[in-house]
Design an enzyme around this catalytic site. Structure first.
Site, PDB file in Angstrom:
ATOM      1  N   GLU A 109      14.554  -5.735  -3.980  1.00  0.00           N
ATOM      2  CA  GLU A 109      14.308  -6.366  -5.267  1.00  0.00           C
ATOM      3  C   GLU A 109      15.439  -5.995  -6.196  1.00  0.00           C
ATOM      4  O   GLU A 109      15.335  -5.054  -6.961  1.00  0.00           O
ATOM      5  CB  GLU A 109      12.974  -5.900  -5.828  1.00  0.00           C
ATOM      6  CG  GLU A 109      11.967  -6.999  -5.780  1.00  0.00           C
ATOM      7  CD  GLU A 109      11.163  -7.094  -7.039  1.00  0.00           C
ATOM      8  OE1 GLU A 109      10.941  -6.049  -7.654  1.00  0.00           O
ATOM      9  OE2 GLU A 109      10.778  -8.210  -7.383  1.00  0.00           O
TER      10      GLU A 109
ATOM     11  N   GLU B 260       9.111   8.601 -17.201  1.00  0.00           N
ATOM     12  CA  GLU B 260       9.575   9.965 -16.956  1.00  0.00           C
ATOM     13  C   GLU B 260      10.338  10.049 -15.634  1.00  0.00           C
ATOM     14  O   GLU B 260      11.368  10.722 -15.543  1.00  0.00           O
ATOM     15  CB  GLU B 260       8.378  10.929 -16.957  1.00  0.00           C
ATOM     16  CG  GLU B 260       7.730  11.103 -18.335  1.00  0.00           C
ATOM     17  CD  GLU B 260       7.031   9.858 -18.877  1.00  0.00           C
ATOM     18  OE1 GLU B 260       6.533   9.031 -18.063  1.00  0.00           O
ATOM     19  OE2 GLU B 260       7.000   9.676 -20.114  1.00  0.00           O
TER      20      GLU B 260
ATOM     21  N   GLY C  87       0.820  -1.216   0.000  1.00  0.00           N
ATOM     22  CA  GLY C  87       0.000   0.000   0.000  1.00  0.00           C
ATOM     23  C   GLY C  87       0.851   1.261   0.000  1.00  0.00           C
ATOM     24  O   GLY C  87       1.104   1.842   1.058  1.00  0.00           O
ATOM     25  N   TYR C  88       1.283   1.657  -1.159  1.00  0.00           N
ATOM     26  CA  TYR C  88       2.084   2.879  -1.267  1.00  0.00           C
ATOM     27  C   TYR C  88       1.296   3.994  -1.973  1.00  0.00           C
ATOM     28  O   TYR C  88       0.984   5.018  -1.408  1.00  0.00           O
ATOM     29  CB  TYR C  88       3.383   2.626  -2.052  1.00  0.00           C
ATOM     30  CG  TYR C  88       4.499   1.969  -1.262  1.00  0.00           C
ATOM     31  CD1 TYR C  88       4.308   1.516   0.042  1.00  0.00           C
ATOM     32  CD2 TYR C  88       5.758   1.798  -1.828  1.00  0.00           C
ATOM     33  CE1 TYR C  88       5.344   0.915   0.751  1.00  0.00           C
ATOM     34  CE2 TYR C  88       6.797   1.208  -1.119  1.00  0.00           C
ATOM     35  CZ  TYR C  88       6.588   0.769   0.162  1.00  0.00           C
ATOM     36  OH  TYR C  88       7.614   0.185   0.853  1.00  0.00           O
ATOM     37  N   SER C  89       0.998   3.789  -3.264  1.00  0.00           N
ATOM     38  CA  SER C  89       0.403   4.871  -4.069  1.00  0.00           C
ATOM     39  C   SER C  89      -0.957   5.292  -3.541  1.00  0.00           C
ATOM     40  O   SER C  89      -1.698   4.486  -2.969  1.00  0.00           O
ATOM     41  CB  SER C  89       0.223   4.407  -5.519  1.00  0.00           C
ATOM     42  OG  SER C  89       1.462   4.153  -6.105  1.00  0.00           O
TER      43      SER C  89
END
Lengths: 398, 375
Positions: free
Chosen positions: A252, A376, A133-135
């Site tokens: 990772e 980007e 649960g980051y974004s």
């Protein structure tokens, strides 16, 4: 094309994996072959959870974890060998990936003894499945803009979490989530964040799947309304969540990428087969694009071997910083090539599983250059960290 | 397989970079160009005689260091970065591998120690963009106990700098490999070239005395393997050149101020540099991967395809990096005074050797579609 098999220190391990997969990815599990990879991540979730327990029974989960924590303690080279043979055998996308690859190593490095004892065995055993649960809707590339709040329950010391997470892969079929939230009133940016672990099955959590452009539902919105995280399920110190979150991303280091490349190679082979069958192989431009795709895949392999070959303690080199951009753009181009080889058939939905797979590749690969850091953002990181160019100025709107 | 430099390789690379930065600086290269020389004798003597670079990949029994293609490629990357004006690629990258793969034991024992010792610069008279096996332009005849060679090869690398020229020639319905040394029958004429950092000249042989050096049992297969070495080493040189283009661009745009900021701080500029960096690393990965495949005994066809891939990627990124260097330097990028044009011209000149990218891509495609036997 077949990979040359040079005997090395992984030969025995490879044979063991091949034999085990041949004996176990059969019967009830046969439908899982080649399923559950990117774009197909919501396929057969219950069967894939059973498969994780099957893997665990053979000792094939968490193979890179240290032995003292229940892993096999495999070296990087051996982990690569395992990933390659697993993928080559048609092993399905791993439901346990987030637990095994992200939160597990984070707990091993930063967790309390109690956290290790409670969580690690259940990850190893394929009993608990995790999501990240980051974004948030207002915090995508700019993750530090996140607003989900965590406040302390004075009675119990637990944390009460409110807010919304988004793009949460496999939340709808997971048991636990680890999340970043703001625990200091009025804090901004990377300060005042907390890294919490919460069970998903509780009254304060609502999960809404998000339908993707390919039709599947791998991602979700996760709503927290006074959801409870136990006082003992904080990783690191309250207020220091950002450093834990960043350390987690560092775990990772790309060991799984060589397995992923086996899947890419299958996709390319499928395109070659179809081009030969439908005559697209006669067009010089298509031939050259296919040749370029093959060369690009070799480059991915060699780049991954460079990243893995580097001393793990050194800062990531340019080749490592560029790897995500390299593979995701290669894969997106492959999706376009697949459609151009299919020609008019690309638009027609049919029962042909090969065509369906390439259509999914075409659609899902549009996400490859967005999730996990957009093109980007990747280019900013390479420019700033890899090339030492000036940082982007920060805006004043919050 | 892991692709990482050993401490020895790191040291060799750093040492090469240091020496070349000192002795093959921009002003040193420009002195050679202004003199129309295409060869800097001082640095050539230093690296061939004192440092033994030509012998890096020559077997120890012939006086070399016995290292592999990967090690040699690391050196070529550095010489490419500095636009080295010397017949290093022709000697160590073309002639020595051809001798080592295709020459008789006797010829190897005669020439390789001299090349390793830096006593002999050499080149190969193969057609600029053709195949060593299929496009043979010279003819050999027997004359007494020896041979004479006739014919024209229009573009030979470093022909004026070479002490010996390896010449594939048709002989008696077959192909043989011969050595030519300076003689009355050998007419060499340098071309005037856009890229003035490397000599290219015309070889006209008119019954020029020659010695046969091939081992017929090794020639066809050995020539193909040697050509792979040369292609890979050219690719390494090109990766080095591309890296130099990025490095000199980064240095310039960090200093150049417009609108009150260094132009390196604009995202439009940063992203272009980041993309170049990714593509350069991609080409470098292919070069390293292909070279280490050759060193570790990969199947010939697999090594050959990896070399083709490396050459395509390196050729394209070198040209792109040189173009971007000119553009990102703005007005001064177009001047004689700044260095981007030197790389731009070398990149263009290198793109034509060993065939255009389309040729290599087509070879890869033929293998992917199983359209012919694996050579």
């Amino acid at each position: 094309m077949p990979e040359r098999a040079v005997p090395d220190e992984t030969t025995a391990l490879r044979a063991e994996v091949v034999n085990w997969m041949r004996a176990h990815l059969v019967g009830d599990f046969a439908p899982l072959r080649h399923r559950g990879h990117a774009g197909d991540g919501d396929a057969l979730p219950e069967l894939r959870k059973r498969w994780e327990r099957e893997l665990a029974s053979g000792g094939w989960t968490c193979v890179g974890w240290p032995r003292e924590h229940g892993g096999r303690g495999l070296s990087i080279t051996e982990q690569v060998a395992f990933q390659e043979e697993y993928a080559r055998a048609g092993g399905p996308g791993r439901m346990g990936h987030i637990g095994e690859g992200l939160i597990g190593p984070t707990l091993i490095a930063y967790g309390t003894e109690s956290q290790k004892a409670r969580f690690l065995p259940r990850i190893l055993g394929g009993e608990d499945f995790w999501c990240q649960g980051y974004s948030e809707p207002g915090a995508g590339s700019d993750l530090a803009a996140l607003r989900t709040r965590a406040t302390r329950d004075p009675a119990t010391g637990d944390w009460l979490v409110s807010g919304q997470k988004i793009w949460t892969s496999l939340a709808h079929v997971s048991d636990w989530i680890f999340a970043l939230a703001r625990c200091e009133e009025g804090s901004v940016g990377r300060k005042g964040l907390i890294f919490l672990m919460l069970p998903l099955r509780q009254p304060g959590v609502t999960i809404h799947p998000i339908r993707q452009m390919g039709g599947g539902e791998e991602f979700n919105s996760v709503f927290f309304d006074n959801a409870r995280a136990s006082a003992e399920d904080v990783v690191g110190e309250p207020g220091e969540g950002w450093s834990i979150a960043m350390a987690l991303l560092g775990f990772e280091r790309g060991v799984s990428t060589l397995g992923q490349q086996m899947v890419f190679a299958e996709e390319l082979q499928l395109i070659i087969d179809i081009a030969r069958e439908n005559g697209a192989a006669h067009a010089p431009v298509i031939r050259q694009r296919i040749a370029r795709a093959w060369i690009g895949l070799r480059a991915l392999r060699f780049s991954a071997l460079r990243v893995l070959g580097a001393d793990g303690s050194a800062p990531l080199g340019r080749e490592a910083l560029g790897y995500k951009y390299q593979w995701s753009n290669w894969h997106r181009d492959l999706g376009r090539l697949a459609m151009d080889v299919l020609g008019g058939d690309a638009n027609i939905i049919s029962d042909d599983p090969r065509r369906a797979r390439l259509q999914q590749l075409f659609l899902f690969s549009r996400a490859d250059t967005i999730y996990g850091g957009t093109n980007e953002i990747q280019l900013n990181i390479i420019a700033e960290q890899g090339l030492g160019m000036p940082r982007e100025p920060r805006g004043s709107l919050t | 397989m892991r692709l990482a430099l050993s401490p020895d390789q790191e040291m060799m690379r750093e040492e090469a970079a240091r020496i070349l930065a000192e002795r093959s600086s921009s002003s040193a290269v420009r002195r050679v160009i202004d003199a129309g020389a295409s060869r800097d004798d001082a640095i050539w003597n230093a690296l061939s005689r004192e440092l033994g670079w030509c012998g890096v990949a020559i077997p120890e029994r012939h006086g070399g260091l016995g290292l592999g293609l990967f090690d040699l490629a690391l050196l070529l990357e550095e010489t490419g970065r500095r636009l080295l004006c010397a017949p290093f690629f022709a000697t160590a990258g073309c002639a020595a591998p051809l001798l080592a793969h295709a020459a008789s034991d006797e010829a190897q024992a005669r020439w390789l120690p001299r090349i390793a010792a830096g006593e002999c610069a050499a080149t190969v008279a193969w057609p600029a963009s053709g195949s060593l096996v299929n496009d043979i332009l010279l003819t050999a005849e027997r004359a007494g106990g020896e041979y004479v060679i006739s014919g024209v090869v229009d573009q030979v690398l470093d022909v004026r700098n070479a002490d010996i020229i390896l010449a594939p020639a048709r002989f008696d319905g077959e192909i043989g490999l011969f050595t030519l040394e300076r003689s009355a029958g050998l007419h060499l004429q340098s071309h005037r070239t856009l890229d003035a950092t490397r000599n290219i000249g015309r070889l006209h042989a008119d019954r020029a005395p020659a010695s046969r050096v091939d081992d017929p049992a090794r020639l066809a297969h050995g020539a193909t393997r040697a050509a792979d070495w040369s292609k890979l080493l050219l690719a390494a040189e090109q990766v080095g050149g591309a890296q130099a283009c990025l490095d000199l661009t980064l240095a310039y745009i960090a200093e150049r101020v417009q609108f009150g900021r260094a132009i390196a701080s604009f995202q439009a500029v940063k992203h272009r540099c980041a993309k170049l960096a990714i593509e350069i690393e991609t080409a470098r990965s292919l070069v390293w991967g292909a070279a280490s495949g050759v060193d570790q005994g990969a199947d010939d066809w697999e090594a050959s395809l990896d070399v083709a891939g490396a050459l395509v990627a390196a050729t394209e990124i070198y040209n792109l990096a040189a173009e971007e260097a000119i553009q990102l330097h703005g007005g001064v990028g177009f001047t004689w005074e700044y260095d981007p044009h030197l790389y731009f011209k070398r990149a263009q000149a290198s793109a034509a050797w060993f065939g255009a990218p389309e040729t290599h891509l087509e070879r890869v495609a033929q293998h992917l579609f199983d359209e012919h036997e694996h050579a």
